[in-house]
Design an enzyme around this catalytic site. Structure first.
Site, PDB file in Angstrom:
ATOM      1  N   ASP A 273       7.015  -0.255   4.609  1.00 56.35           N
ATOM      2  CA  ASP A 273       6.072  -1.275   4.937  1.00 56.35           C
ATOM      3  C   ASP A 273       4.835  -1.408   4.272  1.00 56.35           C
ATOM      4  O   ASP A 273       4.031  -2.368   4.332  1.00 56.35           O
ATOM      5  CB  ASP A 273       5.733  -1.029   6.461  1.00 56.35           C
ATOM      6  CG  ASP A 273       4.741  -2.022   6.996  1.00 56.35           C
ATOM      7  OD1 ASP A 273       5.243  -3.143   7.035  1.00 56.35           O
ATOM      8  OD2 ASP A 273       3.737  -1.535   7.574  1.00 56.35           O
TER       9      ASP A 273
ATOM     10  N   GLU B 128      -0.269  -5.121  -3.101  1.00 58.36           N
ATOM     11  CA  GLU B 128      -0.202  -5.888  -2.036  1.00 58.36           C
ATOM     12  C   GLU B 128      -1.072  -7.107  -2.118  1.00 58.36           C
ATOM     13  O   GLU B 128      -2.108  -6.951  -2.536  1.00 58.36           O
ATOM     14  CB  GLU B 128      -0.430  -5.398  -0.531  1.00 58.36           C
ATOM     15  CG  GLU B 128       0.518  -4.065  -0.300  1.00 58.36           C
ATOM     16  CD  GLU B 128       0.228  -3.636   0.939  1.00 58.36           C
ATOM     17  OE1 GLU B 128      -0.923  -3.970   1.546  1.00 58.36           O
ATOM     18  OE2 GLU B 128       0.994  -2.451   1.205  1.00 58.36           O
TER      19      GLU B 128
ATOM     20  N   HIS C 206       3.830  -4.982   5.363  1.00 61.75           N
ATOM     21  CA  HIS C 206       2.504  -4.483   5.722  1.00 61.75           C
ATOM     22  C   HIS C 206       2.390  -4.849   7.102  1.00 61.75           C
ATOM     23  O   HIS C 206       1.307  -5.372   7.473  1.00 61.75           O
ATOM     24  CB  HIS C 206       1.334  -4.375   5.098  1.00 61.75           C
ATOM     25  CG  HIS C 206       0.329  -3.371   5.338  1.00 61.75           C
ATOM     26  ND1 HIS C 206      -0.527  -3.117   4.125  1.00 61.75           N
ATOM     27  CD2 HIS C 206       0.161  -2.758   6.322  1.00 61.75           C
ATOM     28  CE1 HIS C 206      -1.289  -1.997   4.752  1.00 61.75           C
ATOM     29  NE2 HIS C 206      -1.013  -1.867   6.005  1.00 61.75           N
TER      30      HIS C 206
ATOM     31  N   ARG D 272       0.512   4.310   3.579  1.00 58.00           N
ATOM     32  CA  ARG D 272      -0.176   3.823   2.386  1.00 58.00           C
ATOM     33  C   ARG D 272       0.752   3.879   1.366  1.00 58.00           C
ATOM     34  O   ARG D 272       1.382   4.865   1.042  1.00 58.00           O
ATOM     35  CB  ARG D 272      -1.233   4.855   2.043  1.00 58.00           C
ATOM     36  CG  ARG D 272      -2.530   5.163   2.892  1.00 58.00           C
ATOM     37  CD  ARG D 272      -2.743   3.623   3.326  1.00 58.00           C
ATOM     38  NE  ARG D 272      -4.244   3.313   3.693  1.00 58.00           N
ATOM     39  CZ  ARG D 272      -4.673   2.339   4.303  1.00 58.00           C
ATOM     40  NH1 ARG D 272      -3.846   1.683   5.089  1.00 58.00           N
ATOM     41  NH2 ARG D 272      -5.873   2.028   4.207  1.00 58.00           N
TER      42      ARG D 272
END
Length: 299
Positions: free
Chosen positions: A250, A255, A273, A226
């Protein structure tokens, strides 16, 4: 003959279903693809159900006057204010963990990319410097891999680490360590590579500046869990100061990512992600997402 109208279902534009799953959804619902980042008010007010894989603001959530069900295409359900949704009479349902293999593999893709300096090596060749000023690479065998969050993904990561000859350190909950687990701060201080695999239901920073500063000099930090877990500014400070060997990331607090300054560092590898993003995992996630929706309206 009276025909019951189909329910109106909003489908997050970030969700791509297989042809079979999409056909099942279309058969039972009037489906409209929407953007959770910029939804139309009429979409929100009229929908009966929503399938989501992006963050939905509190403001948008409050406009769901008819909605009775929100299916999250993830094991974690922190894409929305779940407490508010349930107060509004909306059932929120995530899917079972199906991405443990893909996320664990991606975690090691990031680990290999950082430890073998693939980004710097590639750029050095392109610049005509061959090996240039590259420092020696980093062998994994014999190193200590700290796993923070030992659920299905964490266990898969640990299994791969052991197969590579690494010593796996498992961080337990503070004061509640089980057999085979170690205190969190000890794991942070002893690990050569730390990898985060926690959920974050309250969206609070867990791995903060204090914890980053406890890491061994020349250690590596990986986050495929997260974005909200990690203090990215403090991580950047530590990397710029040369304390850490590198980082593999990632997930991010925002985002899609707009500030790419951290990703531009030579010893940082980033992906958008995509740790879960394999054909196999997407198929399993879509199947679970549709099945949960069908069960809700059948009960």
């Amino acid at each position: 003959m009276n025909v019951t109208p189909k329910r109106y279902c909003l489908l997050d534009s970030a969700i791509v279903l297989s042809k079979e799953a999409q056909a099942r959804l279309n058969e039972g619902y009037n489906v409209e693809v929407f953007s959770p980042y910029n939804p139309k008010e009429e979409q929100l007010r009229n929908c009966d159900a929503m399938l989501l894989h992006s963050r939905l603001s509190r403001e948008s959530l409050l406009k769901l006057s008819k909605c009775k069900y929100i299916g999250i295409r993830a094991h974690n359900t922190d894409y929305i204010d779940r407490q508010l949704a349930e107060e509004m009479g909306i059932t929120v349902k995530g899917i079972p963990q199906v991405s443990q293999v893909s996320v664990a593999e991606h975690t090691f893709a990031l680990i290999f990319a950082v430890t073998k300096q693939l980004k710097s090596s590639h750029n050095s060749i392109i610049a005509g410097n061959w090996r240039g000023e590259l420092k020696p690479n980093y062998e994994l065998s014999g190193k200590k891999l700290g796993v923070i969050g030992y659920g299905q993904i964490g266990r898969q990561v640990g299994s791969i680490g052991r197969a590579l000859g690494m010593e796996v350190l498992i961080a337990g909950k503070t004061g509640e360590e089980k057999d085979g687990e170690m205190p969190l701060l000890q794991v942070i201080g002893e690990s050569d590579i730390l990898t985060l695999h926690l959920s974050n239901k309250d969206n609070k920073v867990f791995f903060d500046k204090e914890k980053i500063n406890l890491m061994k000099p020349n250690a590596i930090l990986i986050n495929t869990s997260r974005g909200s877990l990690l203090d990215y500014e403090s991580l950047k400070e530590s990397l710029l100061a040369g304390r850490l060997f590198g980082a593999g990331l990632d997930v991010f607090p925002e985002e899609p990512l707009t500030d790419i300054s951290l990703c531009e560092l030579a010893n940082v590898i980033c992906s958008p992600h995509t740790a879960f993003y394999t054909e196999e995992t997407l198929s399993a996630m879509g199947e679970s997402l549709i099945r949960n929706l069908e069960i809700f309206y059948q009960s």
